[in-house]
Scaffold this active site. Structure first.
Site, PDB file in Angstrom:
ATOM      1  N   ALA A  99       0.728  -1.224   0.041  1.00  0.00           N
ATOM      2  CA  ALA A  99      -0.023  -0.033   0.050  1.00  0.00           C
ATOM      3  C   ALA A  99       1.018   1.181   0.084  1.00  0.00           C
ATOM      4  O   ALA A  99       1.908   1.316   0.586  1.00  0.00           O
ATOM      5  CB  ALA A  99      -1.150  -0.020   1.439  1.00  0.00           C
ATOM      6  N   GLU A 148       3.568  -4.937   8.135  1.00  0.00           N
ATOM      7  CA  GLU A 148       2.605  -4.038   8.551  1.00  0.00           C
ATOM      8  C   GLU A 148       3.055  -3.763  10.246  1.00  0.00           C
ATOM      9  O   GLU A 148       2.744  -2.513  10.640  1.00  0.00           O
ATOM     10  CB  GLU A 148       1.358  -4.519   8.286  1.00  0.00           C
ATOM     11  CG  GLU A 148       0.881  -4.157   7.118  1.00  0.00           C
ATOM     12  CD  GLU A 148       1.069  -5.510   6.047  1.00  0.00           C
ATOM     13  OE1 GLU A 148       2.001  -6.200   6.354  1.00  0.00           O
ATOM     14  OE2 GLU A 148       0.581  -5.251   4.790  1.00  0.00           O
ATOM     15  N   GLU A 174      -0.556  -9.547  -0.177  1.00  0.00           N
ATOM     16  CA  GLU A 174      -1.894  -9.742  -0.075  1.00  0.00           C
ATOM     17  C   GLU A 174      -2.713  -9.813  -1.385  1.00  0.00           C
ATOM     18  O   GLU A 174      -3.867 -10.789  -1.520  1.00  0.00           O
ATOM     19  CB  GLU A 174      -2.747  -8.469   0.769  1.00  0.00           C
ATOM     20  CG  GLU A 174      -2.095  -8.716   2.212  1.00  0.00           C
ATOM     21  CD  GLU A 174      -2.504  -7.303   3.061  1.00  0.00           C
ATOM     22  OE1 GLU A 174      -2.021  -6.414   2.667  1.00  0.00           O
ATOM     23  OE2 GLU A 174      -3.268  -7.653   3.934  1.00  0.00           O
ATOM     24  N   GLY A 231       0.697  -5.139   1.358  1.00  0.00           N
ATOM     25  CA  GLY A 231      -0.622  -5.239   0.271  1.00  0.00           C
ATOM     26  C   GLY A 231      -0.228  -5.938  -1.068  1.00  0.00           C
ATOM     27  O   GLY A 231      -0.952  -6.688  -1.494  1.00  0.00           O
TER      28      GLY A 231
END
Ligand code: 3HC
Ligand code: NAI
Length: 626
Positions: free
Chosen positions: A60, A124, A104, A101
């Protein structure tokens, strides 16, 4: 930022948004548009997500965490669900680092392939967050609960080899193969064989043979190792939900925890730190165009507390080291300390005996300066005395080959005065490690008046190569970290005079979340080192006779901390024990100095110590500019 191409029945969607393909709003919108286009094209039987950069994707866009853009449609959780429910097969082609991300997104794909040198991580937790786009729910389904707990709670990337063993990866492609061609061939094979699709909603977390205590035990461990930190506890709760709830329910829990963490001060501080660490390395006259020198071999001078720690940090990063001391006894003790440290790492299962042997093989030692003449970099860590350092640097200037970089690990001495002892001041720099040097991440790169940008650039990269976080500072008293430490340590010592006990002060600080109380840290670094540093600056700091009176008294009694098994505390080996005599010593000092004593509340201790971190942190940019 995203382009696509088609090879027969395979649509390749390629991310191309330097520097790290961060998944900001534009990237997410373009990725969804490319996916929709591929979904609606009947000629497409499989989709490959690839990267045009040397890495795959940095996750992200952390810049968006301070804005509402993070939730601009399509947000990352939506995009991962969209991929996990795609009408067509999707393959993640991980050519390099994949973080947060990005992992993910890959977990939501049906298949994952990586180059041998690629790494994958969910960092994270280092931002005070948890994987908020399905990582806590999909990783334990694709691998297992233990792998997910370990990867998410430590936040460190894993190698492609390890990712293959855990089931995260389906396949590895060797580095010297043509990665794109190999991925396309594999995609065609998957279509040909109509290989089953991986859809996490149909998968459950395998909890067979897993103790029902696993989450409680993890929580107890975290409360020990990361006291006061919220994110690790929420990671465990999200993984616990994954082990009992259907995917959609688990994802809802994950999202609630992510939102809770994102607004917490811990995440805000850690996100600030992420960018501050990088900002501290941005030097106006050091750019991408600035040359750098190759560092193949390093000499470390001084086999004391710091020299041995620095040598360990270097061999841990595969850098050959020549360790020099003028005292045979000190050298022998230093080598033994290095050996013992590696042995402890093996005993804790953190290091294999093979790796330990390889690292020790990188280390040679000598009593003779002539033996280090060919080093590319010399790191001086001899006693904190200007005359000693000037003599050493004069000697280095005479014997080292041209362009050898001469770095001093001095805590606070004037680097320009040290450089003046040489004829190569442009090659002289400070490389200030923190004790224990093999553990602490920060290195201060101290630029002297004449230090060349090339030398600064070389040490910036070298610091990152040895897994340190460099901050470039100017020559000033205490540089940055010790300048921030001085008032903090002074206040903690003052509290002892006024009636607090050492374990009360340190206890308040560790309960707040500091890894170590500042009085314990002073014992570790050496009360003698602190005393010598104060001597060099007493006029500047000692605004009244009570200034650091306790530390000075301990020094006069020869209590230097861990190195003499007694300082603010007593030590039996590494074990720290209360020193019952310290309160009496403080009482006497307070009486002599006319300092009023009283019972001091924990909150007051925290406020008085905390006040100096905040002022120190606020001043950080000023220090850098000085
Ligand atoms: N978002 C925004 N900017 C990022 C970024 C990210 N995720 N990752 C790196 N950057 C920026 C850096 O700030 C730096 O910017 P600068 O050049 O202006 O200083 C630039 O990209 C290069 O970064 P590095 O110097 O770190 O590049 P490296 O090549 O050394 O390392 C990397 C690349 C391994 C991707 C490393 O940058 C990294 O680990 N980044 C952080 C990854 C991360 O924490 N991702 C998780 C984000 S949270 C998330 O994904 C939430 C999701 O679960 C919902
Ligand atoms: P130390 O006293 O533990 O080790 C110094 C070593 O230098 C000794 O082994 C001594 O024999 C050797 N030595 C003395 N003169 C020498 C010479 N001419 N040539 C080669 N070796 C010589 O000291 P320590 O604590 O390791 O500190 C070293 C330097 O690192 C100092 O400048 C100190 O300020 C700095 N430093 C110390 C930190 C700490 O926490 N102890 C933290 C950061 C920096």
């Amino acid at each position: 930022v995203i382009k696509s191409s088609q090879e027969q029945a395979v649509r390749v969607i390629t991310l191309n948004h330097p520097p790290v393909n961060a998944l900001g709003a534009t990237m997410r919108q373009e990725l969804k548009a490319q996916l929709d286009h591929a979904f609606s094209d009947d000629s497409v039987k499989a989709i490959v997500l690839a990267s045009a950069l040397p890495l795959f994707c940095g996750g992200a866009d952390i810049q968006e965490f301070r804005t509402q853009q993070l939730w601009q449609s399509p947000d990352l959780p939506f995009l991962c669900n969209y991929i996990d429910n795609a009408p067509k097969r999707i393959i993640a082609a991980i050519n390099g680092a994949a973080m947060g991300g990005a992992v993910e997104i890959a977990l939501a794909c049906d298949h994952r392939v990586a180059r041998r040198q690629a790494t994958m991580g969910l960092p994270e937790i280092k931002l005070g967050l948890l994987p908020g786009a399905g990582g806590t729910q999909r990783l334990p389904r694709v691998t297992n609960i233990n792998v997910a707990l370990d990867m998410i709670l430590n936040g460190n990337p894993v190698s492609a080899k390890a990712a293959l063993e855990t089931g995260f990866l389906d396949r590895i492609i060797e580095d010297d193969d043509d990665f794109s061609q190999a991925v396309l061939a594999w995609a065609e094979e998957l279509i040909e064989n109509n290989a089953p699709l991986q859809r996490c909603a149909q998968m459950v977390v395998d909890m067979q043979d897993i103790s029902s205590d696993i989450f409680r035990l993890k929580r107890d461990d975290i409360k020990q190792r990361m006291p006061g930190q919220l994110a690790p506890l929420r990671c465990i709760k999200a993984l616990e939900a994954a082990s009992t709830e259907p995917l959609a329910t688990g994802l809802a829990h994950e999202k609630a925890f992510f939102l809770e963490l994102l607004t917490n001060s811990q995440a805000r501080a850690r996100i600030h730190l992420f960018f501050a660490e990088r900002a501290a390395q941005k030097i106006p006259d050091v750019t991408q165009a600035t040359p750098q020198r190759e560092i193949k071999s390093v000499a470390v001078l001084g086999a004391g507390t710091m020299g041995t720690g620095i040598a360990i940090a270097l061999i841990n990063a595969d850098v050959p080291v020549i360790l020099l001391d003028v005292s045979n006894e000190q050298l022998a003790q230093g080598l033994q300390r290095i050996q013992d440290t590696l042995q402890r790492a093996q005993d804790k299962g953190r290091l294999t005996s093979t790796l330990a042997r390889q690292r020790m093989a990188l280390l040679t030692s000598t009593l003779h300066y002539a033996d280090i003449s060919n080093a590319d970099l010399v790191i001086e860590a001899v006693s904190e005395s200007m005359s000693t350092k000037q003599a050493v640097f004069k000697q280095l200037d005479e014997i080292c080959k041209p362009r050898t970089i001469l770095a001093s690990n001095t805590s606070t001495l004037d680097l320009d005065a040290i450089a003046a002892a040489t004829t190569r001041a442009d090659d002289v720099i400070g490389l200030h490690f923190f004790s224990p040097a093999n553990i602490m991440k920060l290195t201060e790169i101290v630029r002297g008046e004449q230090t060349s940008p090339e030398v600064i650039n070389t040490l910036l990269r070298f610091s990152k190569r040895i897994n340190k976080v460099p901050a470039v500072v100017k020559v000033c008293d205490g540089f940055v970290a010790n300048r921030m430490l001085e008032p903090y340590f002074r206040e903690a010592s003052r509290l002892l005079l006024e009636g607090a006990t050492a374990d009360q002060v340190d206890g308040v600080l560790t309960d707040f979340g500091m890894p170590m109380g500042v009085l314990s840290m002073g014992d570790l670094a050496g009360i003698d080192v602190g005393y010598l540093v104060r001597q060099a600056n007493r006029s500047r700091y000692a605004h009244d006779p009570s200034y650091q009176a306790v530390q000075d008294k301990l020094y006069s009694l020869g209590r230097y901390g861990q190195k003499t098994a007694r300082g603010c505390y007593r030590y039996k080996g590494k074990k720290k024990l209360i020193d019952a005599e310290l309160p009496g010593l403080c009482l006497e000092l307070a009486f002599d100095l006319g300092v009023q004593r009283r019972k001091i509340a924990n909150q007051e201790i925290l406020e008085r110590c905390q006040r100096f971190w905040i002022s120190g942190l606020a001043w950080w940019p000023t220090f850098l500019r000085e």
